[in-house]
Design an enzyme around this catalytic site. Sequence first.
Site, short mmCIF file in Angstrom:
data_model
loop_
_atom_site.label_atom_id
_atom_site.label_comp_id
_atom_site.label_asym_id
_atom_site.label_seq_id
_atom_site.Cartn_x
_atom_site.Cartn_y
_atom_site.Cartn_z
N GLY A 1 -18.01 18.06 10.95
CA GLY A 1 -18.49 16.79 11.53
C GLY A 1 -19.04 17.06 12.93
CD GLU B 1 -3.43 -8.29 21.00
OE1 GLU B 1 -3.57 -8.74 22.14
OE2 GLU B 1 -4.37 -7.85 20.32
CB ILE C 1 -14.59 12.64 17.12
CG1 ILE C 1 -14.52 12.39 15.61
CG2 ILE C 1 -16.01 12.84 17.61
CD1 ILE C 1 -15.14 11.06 15.19
CG ASP C 2 -11.24 13.97 13.16
OD1 ASP C 2 -11.39 14.66 12.13
OD2 ASP C 2 -11.94 12.99 13.43
NE ARG D 1 -28.43 22.08 30.13
CZ ARG D 1 -27.90 22.32 31.34
NH1 ARG D 1 -26.61 22.62 31.44
NH2 ARG D 1 -28.66 22.25 32.43
CB ALA D 2 -22.45 25.81 28.45
O1 F6P Z 1 -13.94 15.23 11.15
C1 F6P Z 1 -14.77 14.34 11.82
C2 F6P Z 1 -15.01 13.13 10.94
O2 F6P Z 1 -15.81 12.23 11.64
C3 F6P Z 1 -13.75 12.42 10.51
O3 F6P Z 1 -13.20 11.60 11.53
C4 F6P Z 1 -14.26 11.64 9.34
O4 F6P Z 1 -13.24 11.27 8.44
C5 F6P Z 1 -15.22 12.64 8.69
O5 F6P Z 1 -15.68 13.49 9.75
C6 F6P Z 1 -16.41 12.00 8.02
O6 F6P Z 1 -17.13 13.06 7.42
P1 F6P Z 1 -18.64 12.79 6.90
O7 F6P Z 1 -19.49 12.59 8.12
O8 F6P Z 1 -18.98 14.06 6.16
O9 F6P Z 1 -18.58 11.57 6.06
#
Ligand code: F6P
Length: 350
Positions: free
Chosen positions: A11, A185, A124-125, A21-22
């Site tokens: 992903g 919440e 991002i996870d 770039r770096a």
């Molecule tokens: O691993 C990053 C991620 O964005 C996860 O949060 C999400 O479940 C997955 O990739 C989605 O994968 P794709 O973009 O292949 O649907």
Amino acid sequence: MRRIAVLTSGGDAPGMNAAIRAIVKAATRHGLEVFGVENGYDGLIDGRMAPLQPREVDPIGAFGGTILGSARSGRFRTEEGRALAASHLQDMPLIVIGGNGSLTGAHLLATQTGTRVVGMPASIDNDIGCTGLCIGVDTALNTIVQATDRVADTARAHRRVFVIEVMGRHCGYLAMASAVAAGAEACLIREQGKAEQKILNDLKALLHVSLTGDSPKRKVLIIKAEGVQLPTERLVSELQAYTDAQLGGVDVRATVLGHVVRGGAPSYQDRMIAGRLAIGAVEALLQGSTDRMVAWQPWSEGGVPTSDPSVVLFELEHVLRETEALLDGTSPVTRRRVRMMETYEGVIAL
Ligand code: F6P
């Protein structure tokens, strides 16, 4: 070593371009030529790579996504695929920028073909062991918080309940961190291991407390990690049935943020982390390291130090073990996050 290659895999994450770039600038500084591999491991198997020049990559640090493209490669899961990929590198060391699956591939490439590989955590996870943050997490959190603030505006206007589903695959970090920051919440994460009925009972109780009494709330936001098995649609339907029966029919709606969370220009922190990890990765290759990942650890808990006090090197085998523990709940990091979530639950609902 006069040339190195770099690829982005899995992903995409905001900050991947800042990392590319770096790498190009740091490598050029050391007299190295950098080859960018197109579309991750798939492109490597097809030998699709081209030189990257410092001037060419100068503007990309501010761009989301990855200029190299990314992919999830089934072919690379085979030894033949990895051998073909290695043959195209022609002994060029490789920097892999990616998440859990990509770093697993990097470890196999290093151990099975002898390719010199250093990994950079980008997901991002935030589901990679040994690193406090992965590239992309900070931007994703800012995106979720901004989106949640917008949902809160309209929820208050109409006195509504919203379930906001966020990405994270099996990891609840994005949901947990954004729920606290955005004033939700409630927050649902897979790591809590709550049975479906317990989730529903707890949320119904939350709605009752929030929406009745002397000063009822104008909105209730429930941030749900996508890894929670209870489908968002069913959750909304169950809560709507409850409010219809018990709370005067308060509206319950859903917003699934999906891939919005993965896009956008990288934040300062993601650019900073990407840059410093990139320099660590180039230095590691120059020093002959392989089968390692550079980790962002401002508190330096283990690992081999680098010239940067916040960047340490870990063996990929150790990183992958820690990642597994993060996701199966045995990691002290996950146990700490779940404990924190339980503490938050008593506070954020007020
Ligand atoms: O691993 C990053 C991620 O964005 C996860 O949060 C999400 O479940 C997955 O990739 C989605 O994968 P794709 O973009 O292949 O649907």
